[in-house]
Design an enzyme around this catalytic site. Structure first.
Site, PDB file in Angstrom:
ATOM      1  N   HIS A 162      26.213 -26.687 -10.507  1.00 51.01           N
ATOM      2  CA  HIS A 162      26.591 -25.569 -11.376  1.00 51.01           C
ATOM      3  C   HIS A 162      27.276 -26.077 -12.652  1.00 51.01           C
ATOM      4  O   HIS A 162      28.460 -25.764 -12.896  1.00 51.01           O
ATOM      5  CB  HIS A 162      27.530 -24.668 -10.573  1.00 51.01           C
ATOM      6  CG  HIS A 162      27.751 -23.303 -11.115  1.00 51.01           C
ATOM      7  ND1 HIS A 162      28.333 -23.054 -12.336  1.00 51.01           N
ATOM      8  CD2 HIS A 162      27.502 -22.075 -10.580  1.00 51.01           C
ATOM      9  CE1 HIS A 162      28.418 -21.749 -12.530  1.00 51.01           C
ATOM     10  NE2 HIS A 162      27.923 -21.139 -11.496  1.00 51.01           N
ATOM     11  N   GLU A 265      22.304 -24.891 -14.831  1.00 51.53           N
ATOM     12  CA  GLU A 265      22.431 -25.264 -13.423  1.00 51.53           C
ATOM     13  C   GLU A 265      21.082 -25.662 -12.843  1.00 51.53           C
ATOM     14  O   GLU A 265      20.091 -24.946 -13.016  1.00 51.53           O
ATOM     15  CB  GLU A 265      23.005 -24.093 -12.634  1.00 51.53           C
ATOM     16  CG  GLU A 265      24.320 -23.572 -13.213  1.00 51.53           C
ATOM     17  CD  GLU A 265      24.691 -22.206 -12.716  1.00 51.53           C
ATOM     18  OE1 GLU A 265      24.426 -21.888 -11.534  1.00 51.53           O
ATOM     19  OE2 GLU A 265      25.246 -21.410 -13.519  1.00 51.53           O
TER      20      GLU A 265
HETATM   21  O1  TA6 Z   1      25.673 -19.254 -11.787  1.00 54.05           O
HETATM   22  C1  TA6 Z   1      26.126 -18.074 -12.414  1.00 54.05           C
HETATM   23  C2  TA6 Z   1      27.051 -17.364 -11.446  1.00 54.05           C
HETATM   24  O2  TA6 Z   1      26.384 -17.026 -10.253  1.00 54.05           O
HETATM   25  C3  TA6 Z   1      27.617 -16.128 -12.159  1.00 54.05           C
HETATM   26  O3  TA6 Z   1      27.094 -14.939 -11.616  1.00 54.05           O
HETATM   27  C4  TA6 Z   1      29.129 -16.275 -11.954  1.00 54.05           C
HETATM   28  O4  TA6 Z   1      29.536 -15.640 -10.766  1.00 54.05           O
HETATM   29  C5  TA6 Z   1      29.266 -17.788 -11.903  1.00 54.05           C
HETATM   30  O5  TA6 Z   1      28.175 -18.203 -11.094  1.00 54.05           O
HETATM   31  C6  TA6 Z   1      30.600 -18.311 -11.449  1.00 54.05           C
HETATM   32  O6  TA6 Z   1      30.752 -18.151 -10.074  1.00 54.05           O
HETATM   33  P1  TA6 Z   1      32.178 -18.590  -9.432  1.00 54.05           P
HETATM   34  O7  TA6 Z   1      32.060 -18.255  -7.979  1.00 54.05           O
HETATM   35  O8  TA6 Z   1      32.335 -20.062  -9.682  1.00 54.05           O
HETATM   36  O9  TA6 Z   1      33.206 -17.798 -10.177  1.00 54.05           O
END
Ligand code: TA6
Length: 291
Positions: A162, A265
């Site tokens: 991520h 990601e």
């Molecule tokens: O990858 C994008 C995502 O799924 C967004 O929807 C947002 O929730 C982000 O990840 C961050 O997630 P987190 O659980 O690290 O706050």
């Protein structure tokens, strides 16, 4: 941390509430927390920081780190069926073990970290697995997540690297490499759309591109640099910026920080989820560099 490993001269232990190691070689500097095998910083020599980190991030045991490269496993996003479980799985919240650290002939440094299924992981996810994560710090950063099914049943999972990238102003960058690709727009009820041309940011952006395996490039005209994000073993690409309102709702994300980042990601999520037979392994890797 008292690593039992004999560390090469480029690797230094950083003790504290959240143990980490730093890497400093002739190509770059990096920092990796053992919790989540979380690469928090990557700065090639002669370049600025490539990974974004919130000034409001927590660095506490069991709490997610807001920035760098969270390792998401064994699910992506909210757990289907058990919303009380942590978003993006358990791997990023658990302490991994540093199992290898070596300087390579080309001057880069490779770290290897491991996480195995346990009684603790079984409480959230009753499957047997072994994760091996290699972090190669050179002029480019390469991270590779190997998943092994150590159980007697098929292992069905999602995964993501991520990655938070540092940019001067997300309103002025463009992401190349996804033109013509289908995506699920999570900001618009998850409906399917098609990416036309360069991906630019004018509002909250949360797009899941299934069946995309190519390289993305972030053109940052303010910093005068292009960040290249290549990958292997990944069929899903996710692009995210929270914009104003969502950033303000996140306590570990400064209200004014959202222009300084975007996530690209590498993932295998949703329809691209994976199934491993007993004993089978799969590797997903991402390489980040200045183009
Ligand atoms: O990858 C994008 C995502 O799924 C967004 O929807 C947002 O929730 C982000 O990840 C961050 O997630 P987190 O659980 O690290 O706050």
């Amino acid at each position: 941390m008292g690593s039992l490993l004999s560390l090469p001269p480029t690797v230094t232990e950083v003790s504290g509430d959240l143990p980490a190691v730093t890497v400093c070689n002739r190509h770059a500097r990096a920092k990796v927390f053992l919790q989540g095998a979380h690469v928090a910083s990557f700065r090639p020599v002669g370049q600025g920081e490539l990974l974004w980190m919130s000034v409001r991030s927590l660095f506490a045991p069991g709490k997610p780190i807001r920035g760098g490269i969270p390792v998401c496993f064994p699910w992506f996003g909210m757990h289907a069926g058990r919303p009380e479980l942590p978003a993006h799985g358990i791997a990023r919240l658990l302490p991994w073990t540093l199992t290898g650290a070596e300087d390579l002939p080309d001057g880069s440094t490779r770290l290897v970290l491991g996480l195995q299924s346990s009684v603790e992981t079984a409480a959230s996810w009753p499957q047997s697995f072994a994760l091996t994560y290699s972090v190669s710090v050179g002029a480019a950063l390469n991270v590779a997540l190997e998943v092994r099914n150590t159980g007697a049943q098929p292992l069905v999972f999602e995964e993501a690297l991520h990655t938070y990238l540092d940019v001067a102003d997300v309103r002025r960058v463009g992401v190349e490499g996804l033109a013509g690709a289908r995506y699920l727009d999570k900001v618009d009820g998850g409906i399917e759309k098609t990416q036309t041309g360069t991906l630019t940011f004018t509002a909250e952006t949360d797009r899941v591109f299934p069946g995309t395996t190519g390289t993305c490039r972030v053109d940052d005209p303010v910093l005068g640099r292009r960040i290249v994000v290549a990958k292997t073993g990944s069929a899903t690409t996710v692009i995210w910026n929270p914009w104003i309102a969502k950033a303000a709702r996140m306590p570990d994300f400064g209200d004014e920080e959202w222009p300084g980042m975007l996530c690209i990601e590498a993932a295998n999520a949703a329809a691209d989820h994976l199934t491993l037979a007993p004993g089978q392994t799969q590797v997903m890797a991402q390489t980040i560099s200045v183009g």
